[in-house]
Design a protein around this motif. Structure first.
Motif, short mmCIF file in Angstrom:
data_model
loop_
_atom_site.label_atom_id
_atom_site.label_comp_id
_atom_site.label_asym_id
_atom_site.label_seq_id
_atom_site.Cartn_x
_atom_site.Cartn_y
_atom_site.Cartn_z
N TYR A 1 5.78 1.55 1.23
CA TYR A 1 5.86 0.66 0.07
C TYR A 1 4.79 -0.42 0.16
O TYR A 1 4.38 -0.81 1.25
CB TYR A 1 7.23 -0.01 0.00
CG TYR A 1 8.37 0.95 0.01
CD1 TYR A 1 8.62 1.76 -1.08
CD2 TYR A 1 9.20 1.06 1.13
CE1 TYR A 1 9.67 2.66 -1.08
CE2 TYR A 1 10.26 1.95 1.14
CZ TYR A 1 10.50 2.75 0.04
OH TYR A 1 11.53 3.63 0.05
N LEU B 1 2.09 5.88 -1.60
CA LEU B 1 2.69 4.55 -1.54
C LEU B 1 3.29 4.16 -2.89
O LEU B 1 2.68 4.38 -3.92
CB LEU B 1 1.63 3.49 -1.21
CG LEU B 1 1.17 3.31 0.22
CD1 LEU B 1 0.08 2.25 0.28
CD2 LEU B 1 2.34 2.90 1.11
N GLN B 2 4.47 3.57 -2.87
CA GLN B 2 5.07 3.01 -4.08
C GLN B 2 4.81 1.50 -4.12
O GLN B 2 4.97 0.83 -3.10
CB GLN B 2 6.57 3.23 -4.08
CG GLN B 2 6.99 4.48 -4.82
CD GLN B 2 8.46 4.45 -5.15
OE1 GLN B 2 9.24 3.76 -4.51
NE2 GLN B 2 8.86 5.21 -6.15
N ILE B 3 4.43 0.99 -5.27
CA ILE B 3 4.27 -0.46 -5.42
C ILE B 3 5.61 -1.04 -5.85
O ILE B 3 6.13 -0.69 -6.91
CB ILE B 3 3.17 -0.80 -6.44
CG1 ILE B 3 1.83 -0.22 -5.97
CG2 ILE B 3 3.07 -2.31 -6.65
CD1 ILE B 3 0.68 -0.41 -6.96
N LEU B 4 6.19 -1.90 -5.02
CA LEU B 4 7.53 -2.44 -5.33
C LEU B 4 7.47 -3.75 -6.09
O LEU B 4 8.34 -4.03 -6.91
CB LEU B 4 8.31 -2.65 -4.03
CG LEU B 4 8.77 -1.39 -3.31
CD1 LEU B 4 9.54 -1.78 -2.06
CD2 LEU B 4 9.64 -0.52 -4.20
N ILE C 1 5.16 -2.06 3.67
CA ILE C 1 6.41 -1.82 4.38
C ILE C 1 6.46 -0.34 4.73
O ILE C 1 6.15 0.50 3.89
CB ILE C 1 7.64 -2.19 3.51
CG1 ILE C 1 7.58 -3.68 3.11
CG2 ILE C 1 8.95 -1.88 4.24
CD1 ILE C 1 8.63 -4.09 2.08
#
Lengths: 361, 361
Positions: free
Chosen positions: A90, A122-125, A151
């Motif tokens: 993340y 990757l995810q952008i939170l 993260i």
């Protein structure tokens, strides 16, 4: 010390003292991973652990051969997480943009970020954008600062700058100095004729097999600000060992070597953005190198030296001086890095001093 | 749109368009919580969930009555996590400091950070410091920017700007406008005679009992940049409801009201740093207010209005215009905020336009 100076942020010894003297008196009780680039936290009821890092990118130039601030801010924070044994998963990202910044350039940066995030899945939170009133005297030049926090899930445990053992092998994953040399050339407008390219890259894809293997990793660090010299000195101090490395095994491109000689730079102090250093038990070294070399980024991986904690004088094959007893000599070498030169002589590889050149951040 | 302008970062409608048009085309596939201040992630094998937020603080002035950038950067990010139902647990912090910044002031800021972290029992997992070459024309004035990322354990699930239901109560936790008014006064050097203080505070301690209760929270948001007007308009749009609030129930200190009248500011647009808005089912409203009022920060908590999704015309008791059929009227009010004034009339409470005053970030 009344005001903050550039050298406080350079990544060298002054930075270390600045952090130690100004920040740590307030933060030490609440900062369990003060000597690492990342910190670890765990889920309450199970064994899953996470690792997180943060970094602000205030680089100049913003675009350079081999990358830009967008690619760098993803790779940099993802690498910090990987250096603690984590799989980058993340990302939080925060932009501080100077009023007047060109939208077209901003779009290029955002595209680089998205591209690198996709590569790593990757995810952008969370994200944030702030705009600063213009402050540059040079009207043509506008700044952008990006902060990224990554993260990741912890895949390899117990990696720490303080865990290096006697006789651990020191492995370098690739050629050093390319990022720093490239930035230096661009900052001084002498980059045109050079083929040197930043090595900016995400290291996790090279390391994932190593994390999944049985090989214990004692220490792992990317050699960014302050270069190889910083990493090795920090390790020697944290693990209370002497680290001896052999110049002959440290891979430096001819062009980088040339730039260093002409401009009086030390390749060991130059920043890298796609190279890491590993410390692990001797018996696993060959296996680790085989795994690293399977990946494009690791094809020049090599053992460059070892850590010594006991019987240092014999291990380093130092001549006993009649002026000093062996205990004094031992102390002199402990927590230091020794470089064996090509000519057979030895010298200390010092922690980078003063303001590091080029300023990469 | 060729260059970035100040209004792109002001938190108003221009900011929203800027994010939507420039960032989202690249990020939308990788950004699941694009409409929230924080994002959620979960442990692989169990039900534990985490929530994280990021924010850069580029405020002016750095020190103000009621707080400073240090207190604000902890409260702000911790509040973002709390607004998603999380208990703030970990913090990453990154400093960008202008060369020449006074060490003494830096120490005050660091002390504020440590003090606020202790109150919330926050652990700092990762930190970063960068120093920028001096850029301020005013030699006396030096900048500091701080980015904080907070990570928390999710205690209350399913809170979202898009979850507001027909007849949900809208609750406001405290008096509005104090932070924005204070900053405006300080920025314009007219603060000396005023008793107005920033409300900067961590909201989690007020909310923890609510999180532990059975009360379902549909939406929860701190009314920072853009103030109450921004939160309510974002909610109305995301949840596709009309939100009606009554001016009479919105608590504003006399001094703040006075400043707004004299200076032509709209209290509903002013930033707050210790006030939140809640949307929850009517039948739980009294219970929720009792819990909020137990805490010092929530002693002025009050129902200020409700959300309407069905039969809007009857609910708002609007006069039917002979010019428009009721369907057109319904559409006109949907996704809008209606303010019932003290004089019995109604007006739209608009999304803050252009550059918000004061610039608080």
């Amino acid at each position: 010390m009344d005001i903050v100076t550039l050298s406080h942020g350079s990544g060298g010894i002054n930075s270390a003292h600045f952090i130690q003297n100004i920040f740590m008196p307030f933060f030490q009780d609440m900062m369990p991973f003060a000597n690492e680039d990342s910190g670890i936290f765990r889920a309450n009821d199970n064994n899953e652990k996470y690792v997180t890092s943060t970094d602000s990118y205030t680089i100049n130039p913003i675009f350079f051969e081999g990358g830009d601030i967008g690619k760098l801010c993803v790779c940099g924070s993802a690498n910090d997480v990987a250096m603690m044994g984590g799989k980058p998963t993340y990302l939080n990202i925060a932009f501080i943009i100077e009023e007047g910044f060109k939208i077209q350039e901003l779009k290029k940066i955002i595209e680089s970020i998205a591209c690198e995030c996709k590569k790593l899945d990757l995810q952008i939170l969370a994200a944030d954008t702030k705009v600063l009133p213009t402050f540059n005297k040079d009207l043509e030049k506008k700044n952008i600062f990006i902060n990224t926090t990554c993260i990741g899930m912890l895949e390899k445990v117990n990696i720490s700058a303080a865990s290096i053992q006697h006789e651990d092998c020191i492995i370098l994953s690739g050629k050093i100095g390319n990022h720093g040399a490239r930035i230096f050339l661009e900052q001084n407008n002498i980059a045109l004729e050079s083929a040197i390219k930043s090595d900016c890259a995400s290291l996790y894809p090279m390391l994932s097999k190593l994390f999944a293997s049985e090989i214990p990793l004692h220490a792992l660090r990317d050699a960014t600000r302050g270069g190889l010299a910083s990493v090795l000195n920090e390790w020697a101090i944290s693990s209370k060992v002497c680290i001896e490395v052999n110049e002959e095994y440290i891979n430096i491109d001819e062009e980088v070597r040339g730039v260093c000689e002409i401009l009086g730079l030390e390749a060991y102090d130059l920043a890298n953005e796609g190279v890491c250093v590993l410390a692990l038990p001797q018996e696993y070294a060959t296996q680790a190198i085989t795994i690293l070399q399977e990946h494009e980024l690791g094809k020049y991986a090599k053992i460059i030296g070892k850590a010594i904690q006991k019987d240092i004088i014999n291990n380093l094959k130092l001549a006993h001086s009649s002026m000093q007893d062996s205990e004094t000599l031992e102390k002199m070498y402990l927590q230091r890095v020794v470089l064996q030169t090509k000519y057979g002589s030895k010298r200390f590889l010092e922690y980078p001093q003063g303001e590091l050149l080029p300023r990469i951040c």
